[in-house]
Design an enzyme around this catalytic site. Structure first.
Site, mmCIF file in Angstrom:
data_model
loop_
_atom_site.group_PDB
_atom_site.id
_atom_site.type_symbol
_atom_site.label_atom_id
_atom_site.label_comp_id
_atom_site.label_asym_id
_atom_site.label_seq_id
_atom_site.Cartn_x
_atom_site.Cartn_y
_atom_site.Cartn_z
ATOM 1 C CG HIS A 164 -2.182 -0.734 1.077
ATOM 2 N ND1 HIS A 164 -2.223 -2.107 1.015
ATOM 3 C CD2 HIS A 164 -3.474 -0.317 0.979
ATOM 4 C CE1 HIS A 164 -3.480 -2.503 0.890
ATOM 5 N NE2 HIS A 164 -4.254 -1.442 0.854
ATOM 6 C CG HIS A 211 1.890 -3.140 6.542
ATOM 7 N ND1 HIS A 211 2.714 -4.124 6.050
ATOM 8 C CD2 HIS A 211 0.855 -3.031 5.663
ATOM 9 C CE1 HIS A 211 2.213 -4.588 4.917
ATOM 10 N NE2 HIS A 211 1.086 -3.949 4.663
#
Length: 397
Positions: A164, A211
């Site tokens: 991302h 993350h």
């Protein structure tokens, strides 16, 4: 340095960020490890807590990368600040397929095919390297608890680097670099918008618990390096649609080979399928641009436009035209995607003698990669060749 890297990889750092933004785990949730069966604990996917092994942790079926994990345990949570909740959930969507399948075609149809071609090729390169790096490094995602994870679909993927973060940084800064000598606008404003866009997507990966800080920083730094290394070749990218008649063969064979030989993981995750989708879309767009040039389907090539262009004012007529072209294009793309997907699956099921109702068969290497590749290559060609032809047929300039 080692201590700094460990601190950036610490799940507690992500949990503290979530709490500062008003996201807390429900008080009745806990690790749930004490009551688990020992065999089940041993078969858990590395780095993914509360993920039961599929089929009793047995050997993977033929063609599968490993046992699939059908259901992830999603921790309940409490939201105390809905501004951050909706901001970061929306920001996370800016790095997902729904954004790519709308923004990139929109750029091609309504802004500048020159820009969309650059964006897509850089996006494909960055995403492929990021996806492969995940399955080679095999770094786990943040532990839950203490982290609350809000996204279920990609929870089985590995963490490092954050794709991302890579995609948002690549799109934002490729767009900035490609437009600063092509359109008249304040550079500082463009830079601020690129930084804000990338930062929002990066922070959303921490907020959603998918993350660590190191994953995000790693994704941004890898993308910055790739942009710097490839920038001298961007002019060559602009000439891809005027390549030789054999060029489409290379565009199909090389990406398909890379997808079919994607690194094998210990268990099934959507990484390989997503990578195939991205590579196929890029191949389709490149072939579509070649078709436009080879058959002279482009009425006004990008190279004939002035070097510096003024951004036209947004009027009601322009807005209606833009939305109409976008709606027509998206409808045709969705129809093509559904038709080609169903047809390719039927052919592959028949070829490999698989029962149509067997949804798990889609995960087999010899089925997943071909049907994804054929489907999204068709989508890319449709978006760059057939949608503009339909626009001209309907009188939409």
């Amino acid at each position: 340095m080692a201590e700094l890297l460990r601190s950036l990889q610490d799940s507690e750092l992500v949990a503290r960020f979530q709490r500062r933004c008003g996201l807390f785990p429900a008080p009745d949730e806990g690790p749930r490890e004490n009551g688990a069966d020992p065999a089940e604990r041993a078969a858990r996917i590395p780095g993914v807590e509360h993920f039961p092994a599929a089929n009793g942790g047995g050997a993977p079926a033929k063609g599968l990368r490993g046992a699939a994990a059908p259901q992830a345990f999603v921790q309940k949570y409490i939201v105390k600040n809905y501004f951050y909740y909706y901001l970061f959930r929306f920001s996370a969507a800016l790095g997902q397929e729904v954004f790519y399948i709308t923004f990139l075609p929109f750029t091609h149809w309504n802004i500048d095919p020159y820009l969309s071609r650059r964006l897509i090729i850089i996006w494909v390169l960055v995403m492929y390297i990021g996806q492969v790096a995940k399955d080679i490094l095999k770094w786990p995602r943040p532990s839950s608890p203490p982290v609350v994870k809000l996204e279920k679909r990609v929870i089985a993927e590995y963490g490092m680097p954050s794709t991302h973060a890579m995609a948002s940084t690549a799109i934002a800064f490729t767009l900035l670099i490609s437009t600063m000598d092509r359109y008249q606008y304040p550079f500082v404003l463009g830079l601020v918008m690129a930084v804000v866009f990338s930062a929002l997507v990066c922070l959303s990966r921490l907020y959603t618990g998918m993350h660590t800080v190191l994953d995000v920083l790693g994704g941004v730094l890898i993308t910055a390096l790739l942009i710097a290394l490839t920038y001298p070749a961007w002019t060559l990218i602009d000439c891809l649609d005027s390549a030789s008649p054999l060029f489409p063969v290379c565009v199909i064979v090389v990406p398909f080979f890379l997808c079919y030989n994607y690194p094998v993981s210990d268990y099934y995750s959507p990484t390989r399928a997503d990578t195939t989708t991205i590579m196929a879309a890029g191949a389709g767009v490149t072939i579509g641009c070649w078709i436009n040039h080879f058959f002279h389907l482009v009425s006004k090539p990008a190279e004939s436009l002035p070097v510096i262009q003024n951004i036209p004012p947004l009027t009601t007529d322009l807005l209606v035209l833009v939305l109409t072209k976008f709606a027509v294009g998206i409808v045709l793309i969705l129809l093509v995607r559904q038709l080609v997907q169903n047809l390719s699956l039927q052919v592959l099921y028949s070829w490999f003698k698989v029962v149509t109702r067997n949804k798990e068969a889609r995960r087999r290497l010899e089925i997943e990669v071909p049907y994804k590749f054929v489907t999204y290559t068709s989508v890319g060609i449709c978006a760059t060749t057939f949608v503009p032809m339909l626009h001209r047929f309907l009188g939409l300039p």
